[in-house]
Design an enzyme around this catalytic site. Structure first.
Site, PDB file in Angstrom:
ATOM      1  N   ARG A  37       0.815  -1.219   0.000  1.00 36.49           N
ATOM      2  CA  ARG A  37       0.000   0.000   0.000  1.00 36.49           C
ATOM      3  C   ARG A  37       0.850   1.271   0.000  1.00 36.49           C
ATOM      4  NH1 ARG A  37      -5.397  -1.258   3.634  1.00 36.49           N
ATOM      5  NH2 ARG A  37      -6.495  -2.076   1.844  1.00 36.49           N
ATOM      6  N   LYS A 199     -18.755 -15.690   4.398  1.00 45.68           N
ATOM      7  CA  LYS A 199     -20.159 -15.484   4.767  1.00 45.68           C
ATOM      8  C   LYS A 199     -21.045 -14.891   3.678  1.00 45.68           C
ATOM      9  CE  LYS A 199     -19.673 -15.034   9.710  1.00 45.68           C
ATOM     10  NZ  LYS A 199     -19.735 -14.096  10.832  1.00 45.68           N
ATOM     11  N   GLY A 356      -9.424  -8.228   0.314  1.00 47.78           N
ATOM     12  CA  GLY A 356      -8.238  -8.479   1.124  1.00 47.78           C
ATOM     13  C   GLY A 356      -7.733  -9.908   1.018  1.00 47.78           C
ATOM     14  N   GLY A 379     -13.264  -3.361   0.810  1.00 43.39           N
ATOM     15  CA  GLY A 379     -14.639  -2.890   0.951  1.00 43.39           C
ATOM     16  C   GLY A 379     -15.079  -1.975  -0.184  1.00 43.39           C
TER      17      GLY A 379
HETATM   18  P1  ADP Z   1     -12.174 -11.171   0.730  1.00 46.89           P
HETATM   19  O1  ADP Z   1     -11.347 -10.586   1.854  1.00 46.89           O
HETATM   20  O2  ADP Z   1     -11.330 -11.496  -0.468  1.00 46.89           O
HETATM   21  O3  ADP Z   1     -13.379 -10.329   0.393  1.00 46.89           O
HETATM   22  P2  ADP Z   1     -13.635 -12.852   2.533  1.00 46.89           P
HETATM   23  O4  ADP Z   1     -13.123 -12.055   3.675  1.00 46.89           O
HETATM   24  O5  ADP Z   1     -15.058 -12.729   2.186  1.00 46.89           O
HETATM   25  O6  ADP Z   1     -12.740 -12.582   1.226  1.00 46.89           O
HETATM   26  O7  ADP Z   1     -13.409 -14.392   2.818  1.00 46.89           O
HETATM   27  C1  ADP Z   1     -12.165 -14.967   3.100  1.00 46.89           C
HETATM   28  C2  ADP Z   1     -12.263 -15.997   4.175  1.00 46.89           C
HETATM   29  O8  ADP Z   1     -13.163 -17.049   3.812  1.00 46.89           O
HETATM   30  C3  ADP Z   1     -10.928 -16.653   4.422  1.00 46.89           C
HETATM   31  O9  ADP Z   1     -10.529 -16.385   5.743  1.00 46.89           O
HETATM   32  C4  ADP Z   1     -11.197 -18.138   4.209  1.00 46.89           C
HETATM   33  O10 ADP Z   1     -10.529 -18.965   5.137  1.00 46.89           O
HETATM   34  C5  ADP Z   1     -12.686 -18.217   4.419  1.00 46.89           C
HETATM   35  N1  ADP Z   1     -13.245 -19.444   3.828  1.00 46.89           N
HETATM   36  C6  ADP Z   1     -13.317 -19.800   2.553  1.00 46.89           C
HETATM   37  N2  ADP Z   1     -13.848 -21.017   2.416  1.00 46.89           N
HETATM   38  C7  ADP Z   1     -14.147 -21.469   3.656  1.00 46.89           C
HETATM   39  C8  ADP Z   1     -14.727 -22.656   4.178  1.00 46.89           C
HETATM   40  N3  ADP Z   1     -15.121 -23.651   3.380  1.00 46.89           N
HETATM   41  N4  ADP Z   1     -14.856 -22.760   5.517  1.00 46.89           N
HETATM   42  C9  ADP Z   1     -14.457 -21.753   6.326  1.00 46.89           C
HETATM   43  N5  ADP Z   1     -13.911 -20.607   5.889  1.00 46.89           N
HETATM   44  C10 ADP Z   1     -13.756 -20.462   4.572  1.00 46.89           C
HETATM   45 MG    MG Z   2     -11.614 -10.624   4.011  1.00 50.46          MG
END
Ligand code: ADP
Ligand code: MG
Length: 398
Positions: A37, A199, A356, A379
Site C-alpha cells: 500500500r 459469509k 483483502g 470494501g
Molecule cells: P475477501 O477478503 O477477499 O473479500 P472474505 O473475507 O469474504 O474474502 O473471505 C475470506 C475468508 O473465507 C478466508 O478467511 C477463508 O478462510 C474463508 N473461507 C473460505 N472457504 C471457507 C470454508 N469452506 N470454511 C471456512 N472458511 C472459509
Molecule cells: Mg476478508
C-alpha cells in the site's frame, strides 16, 4: 464511468497539495510486513514533489478510535516512504491539525513531503466533523484523493476536504477507476462472477447486483455451504449461516430471473478438524457426513468451472474458494487462479480480482501479475461492484 478530475489536469507547482493516501499496512513489532500500500502511492507523491508542490500526506493507520495510540503512529512508516522517495526530503509532524502542524507545513519547502500523524487519533475523522475538515483543508489549496480503498467511507479526509478544496484523483485512484470502468463497467460479455469467502451475510448485495451483470455466478468458499444447506444438502459441521437459508434461495431465484446461471460446487474437500495437516478427503456434496467440515471446493468442480470459464470473456472474482490460509485447503483457490491466469496470458480472458483475502491468496500463489487487473481495495471494491455510489468518488465530482 464517474467523471472526475485527474491530478495531471491541475496546476501543482508552488501549491500546498493535500494527499489522502491509505498506508494502513500490517506492522508487527514495529516492522512493516507488507509495504504494497505504501509503494502504490509513491508515484503520486513523487510526481507532486518533482513538480515542486509542497506535499502534505495524510492517512489513517489501524483503529485507534479517536485516541492517541503510539503503536498506531504514522511515524513508523515515514522511514519506508523516505526510502522509496530517495532524494526527496520527507519529514513528519506528530499531529494532523493545529499550530504545530501549521508551523511544520511552513517549514516544508516546495518539492518536499510532510507526513501528518494518524487522522483517526481524532474521532472527528470518522464522524466527518465539519470543523475538523476545515482544519485539515486549511493546510492546502488542492486536495488529491489517492485512497480508493477508503472512498466508500464518508470521513472528513475523504468527503469533508473535497467539499472545501478543489480536488482531483491521485494516480492510484485514477488507475482503480479506469481499471474497474474499462474492465467491468464496459465488460466484455459473457462475464463470470466468482464469489467466495466465508459469509453470505457480507455479500448479499454483491450477489444480487452481479445477478443482473454476469452471465454465470459461481458461489464458492464457506458461502457455498449456506446455499447447499438451503438446497437440502447435508453440510455436517461446516461453516454455515442457517438463518440465511431463505436469503440464499431468494438469490438463486434472482439469478434465474435475470437469466444468469448459478454454479455451486458438487464435490468438496472435507476434514474432521479445521486445522493444518488434518486428514482430508474429496467427497460428493451428496455424501457429506454429520461430523465433516467442508474446507475447499473439489477437483471435479474446479475442472468443470475451468471448462465453463473458457466460454466467458471476463472474470470478476472476490473471495477464496476454500479456507486457503490452511494448507492444503488452498488447492481449489490456487488451481482456479492458475486456470484464470493461463487464459488471461493467452489473451482469451479479462480477469479482475479484489478483496483483502482474495489478493492475499493470489499473492501467495504468485499469480498477482498474471491477472488483468487487481484492485488494492477490499470494501470499496465490493461496494463499487454492488453498484453503490462511493462517497469519496462522488465528492471528487462536486
Ligand atoms: P475477501 O477478503 O477477499 O473479500 P472474505 O473475507 O469474504 O474474502 O473471505 C475470506 C475468508 O473465507 C478466508 O478467511 C477463508 O478462510 C474463508 N473461507 C473460505 N472457504 C471457507 C470454508 N469452506 N470454511 C471456512 N472458511 C472459509
Ligand atoms: Mg476478508
Amino acid at each position: 464511468m464517474p467523471n472526475f478530475k485527474r491530478l495531471k489536469e491541475c496546476v501543482v507547482t508552488n501549491k500546498n497539495v493535500i494527499v489522502r493516501v491509505d498506508i494502513n499496512v500490517p506492522v508487527v513489532n514495529g516492522k512493516i510486513e507488507d509495504d504494497t500500500r505504501i509503494r502504490a502511492v509513491i508515484p503520486t507523491l513523487k510526481y507532486l514533489a518533482e513538480n515542486k508542490a509542497k506535499v502534505i500526506v495524510m492517512s489513517h493507520f489501524g483503529r485507534p478510535e479517536g485516541k492517541v495510540e503510539p503503536s498506531m503512529s504514522i511515524q513508523q512508516l515515514v522511514g519506508r516512504v523516505q526510502e522509496l522517495l530517495g532524494s526527496i526530503k520527507v519529514s513528519f509532524v506528530d499531529d494532523c491539525i493545529g499550530d504545530k502542524v501549521r508551523s511544520a507545513v511552513d517549514a516544508t519547502n516546495y518539492g518536499e513531503v510532510l507526513m501528518l500523524e494518524n487522522l483517526r487519533f481524532y474521532k472527528q475523522e470518522t464522524k466527518n466533523d465539519p470543523e475538523f475538515s476545515r482544519n485539515l483543508a486549511s493546510l492546502g489549496s488542492l486536495y488529491a484523493n489517492d485512497a480508493f480503498s477508503c472512498s466508500h467511507r464518508a470521513h472528513a479526509s475523504i468527503t469533508g476536504i473535497p467539499a472545501i478544496l478543489k480536488s482531483a484523483a491521485g494516480f492510484l485512484m485514477e488507475a482503480e477507476l479506469d481499471g474497474l470502468t474499462n474492465h467491468l463497467e464496459h465488460a466484455k460479455k459473457p462475464m463470470m462472477a466468482v464469489v467466495g469467502g466465508a459469509k453470505v451475510s457480507s455479500k448479499i448485495d454483491l450477489l444480487n447486483s452481479l445477478a443482473s451483470k454476469a452471465q454465470t455466478i459461481v458461489v464458492g468458499g464457506g458461502m457455498a455451504n449456506t446455499f447447499l444447506y438451503a438446497l437440502g444438502k447435508n453440510i455436517g459441521k461446516s461453516l454455515c449461516e442457517k438463518d440465511l437459508k431463505n436469503t440464499a434461495l431468494e438469490i438463486i431465484e434472482t439469478t434465474k430471473k435475470h437469466g444468469c446461471k448459478i454454479f455451486l460446487p458438487f464435490d468438496v474437500v472435507v476434514t474432521k478438524k479445521f486445522e493444518q495437516n488434518s486428514p482430508c478427503k474429496i467427497v460428493s456434496t451428496d455424501s457429506v457426513q454429520e461430523d465433516d467440515i467442508i474446507v475447499d471446493i473439489g477437483p471435479l468442480s474446479i475442472a468443470k468451472l475451468t471448462d465453463e470459464l473458457q466460454n466467458h470473456k471476463t472474470l470478476v472474482w472476490n473471495g477464496p474458494l476454500g479456507a486457503f490460509e490452511i494448507k492444503p485447503f488452498n488447492i481449489g483457490t490456487e488451481s482456479f487462479a492458475r486456470s484464470a491466469a493461463a487464459l488471461t496470458c493467452s489473451g482469451k480472458l479479462i480477469s479482475v480480482s479484489g478483496g483483502g483475502d482474495s489478493v492475499s491468496a493470489l499473492n501467495s500463489a504468485g499469480l498477482i501479475d498474471e491477472f488483468t487487473y487487481i484492485s488494492t481495495a477490499g470494501g470499496a471494491f465490493m461496494e463499487w461492484l454492488e453498484g453503490k455510489d462511493l462517497p469519496g468518488i462522488a465528492a471528487l465530482n462536486q
